[in-house]
Design a protein around this motif. Structure first.
Motif, PDB file in Angstrom:
ATOM      1  N   ILE A   1       0.822  -1.229   0.000  1.00  0.00           N
ATOM      2  CA  ILE A   1       0.000   0.000   0.000  1.00  0.00           C
ATOM      3  C   ILE A   1       0.846   1.265   0.000  1.00  0.00           C
ATOM      4  O   ILE A   1       0.309   2.364  -0.084  1.00  0.00           O
ATOM      5  CB  ILE A   1      -1.018   0.051   1.168  1.00  0.00           C
ATOM      6  N   ARG A   2       2.182   1.101   0.068  1.00  0.00           N
ATOM      7  CA  ARG A   2       3.073   2.266   0.121  1.00  0.00           C
ATOM      8  C   ARG A   2       2.837   3.220  -1.048  1.00  0.00           C
ATOM      9  O   ARG A   2       2.873   4.422  -0.875  1.00  0.00           O
ATOM     10  CB  ARG A   2       4.523   1.816   0.120  1.00  0.00           C
ATOM     11  N   ASN A   3       2.626   2.647  -2.245  1.00  0.00           N
ATOM     12  CA  ASN A   3       2.503   3.503  -3.425  1.00  0.00           C
ATOM     13  C   ASN A   3       1.065   3.726  -3.878  1.00  0.00           C
ATOM     14  O   ASN A   3       0.826   4.227  -4.965  1.00  0.00           O
ATOM     15  CB  ASN A   3       3.330   2.929  -4.577  1.00  0.00           C
ATOM     16  N   LEU A   4       0.116   3.346  -3.033  1.00  0.00           N
ATOM     17  CA  LEU A   4      -1.282   3.569  -3.406  1.00  0.00           C
ATOM     18  C   LEU A   4      -1.702   4.942  -2.896  1.00  0.00           C
ATOM     19  O   LEU A   4      -1.352   5.325  -1.785  1.00  0.00           O
ATOM     20  CB  LEU A   4      -2.195   2.533  -2.742  1.00  0.00           C
ATOM     21  N   ALA A   5      -2.474   5.657  -3.705  1.00  0.00           N
ATOM     22  CA  ALA A   5      -3.004   6.941  -3.237  1.00  0.00           C
ATOM     23  C   ALA A   5      -4.263   6.637  -2.426  1.00  0.00           C
ATOM     24  O   ALA A   5      -5.317   6.354  -2.986  1.00  0.00           O
ATOM     25  CB  ALA A   5      -3.321   7.830  -4.426  1.00  0.00           C
TER      26      ALA A   5
END
Ligand code: NAP
Length: 252
Positions: free
Chosen positions: A117-121
């Motif tokens: 989820i680090r790169n999910l907006a």
């Protein structure tokens, strides 16, 4: 290690559809590690765990899956901080130094989820569907990264918990991140989906299904029909497996 052999494995029940043995054994084969082996150990009861350790003196690590991720804890000598906070274990190291057995539990579902989820907006609060081990691992991460959340449960009681019957349009609209941490829709019962009001979903929603088989679940299909973003649990599965492999082989 006795005879230099390293045995790892998976406990749970049933295990007929587990891919873990292929994941590990393929890596061992590619690395030329002929003295390492990964086996499935379907246990009818968690009470069989001590007997398993006695029966296989070369067994030095295990993965743990449904239904034992929480039930294994009383059998372990130690827990790492993440596993202790979550109350669920999916990885167990077995140290046999000087003939004494010392077991320690870890949880790699939580960091495996975090990596995905680090790169999910993520644009707002979350609903976590389910209250089992996976749901607790997700909650642990959301808390750590300051994303507010509620659990949604078939039970009505509990702290920070909403029942499916009480899910209003307003609640759905206020929670753009919805995570399915239940087995509803998992193979072989692929027609199932958690009972939420899908008709209210918008393009602002992200539906994250922790299920990885099938790759596109009924939960995801219903989100796609409303043009919501969707993702499955495949990457989390790969992440937690790799983190677990590193722990079991003493690489971290
Ligand atoms: P679990 O301990 O059995 O818990 C699942 C929770 O879901 C239960 O506590 C229950 O909560 C709810 N539930 C159970 N059956 C349901 C049904 N038929 N309909 C609606 N809700 C139901 O399982 P888990 O270990 O947390 O795993 C949950 C899911 O996540 C599984 O599909 C598993 O494969 C997946 N998972 C994926 C990964 C990954 O790496 N991608 C990792 C871990 C788990 P209430 O009683 O409160 O409703």
């Amino acid at each position: 290690m006795k005879h230099g052999k390293i045995l790892l494995g998976l406990i749970g029940f049933p295990l007929s559809h587990s891919w873990s043995a292929d994941f590990y054994n393929e890596k061992f084969r590619l690395d030329g590690d002929t003295h390492k082996e990964y086996r499935l150990f379907p246990l009818i009861s968690i009470d069989e765990f001590p007997g398993l350790l006695a029966k296989y003196p070369e067994l030095c690590g295990l993965n743990v899956t449904i239904p034992y991720k929480e039930k294994i804890i009383p059998f372990l000598d130690d827990l790492d901080d993440t596993a202790r906070s979550i109350g669920a274990v999916n990885t167990v190291t077995i140290d046999r130094t000087n003939g004494m057995i010392h077991t320690k539990g870890f949880n790699t579902d939580a960091p495996g989820f975090l990596q995905t989820i680090r790169n999910l907006a993520i644009t707002g609060p979350a609903l976590i569907l389910g209250t089992g081990g996976a749901a607790k691992a997700v909650a642990f991460i959301l808390k750590n990264i300051n994303i507010p959340f509620h659990f949604v449960s078939r039970k009505t009681k509990g702290e920070n918990m909403i029942s499916y019957d009480d899910l209003t349009s307003e609640i759905i609209l206020d929670h753009p991140f919805i995570i399915n941490a239940t087995p509803a829709g998992m193979y072989p019962d692929t027609a199932g989906a958690p009972p939420i009001p899908y008709q209210v979903l918008t393009t602002d929603h992200l539906l994250y299904d922790l299920i990885y088989n099938p790759e596109v679940t009924e939960f995801m299909k219903r989100g796609m029909a409303r043009k919501a973003r969707v993702m499955n649990g495949k990457q989390m599965l790969l992440n937690q497996a790799e983190l677990s492999r590193q722990i079991l082989l003493g690489k971290v």
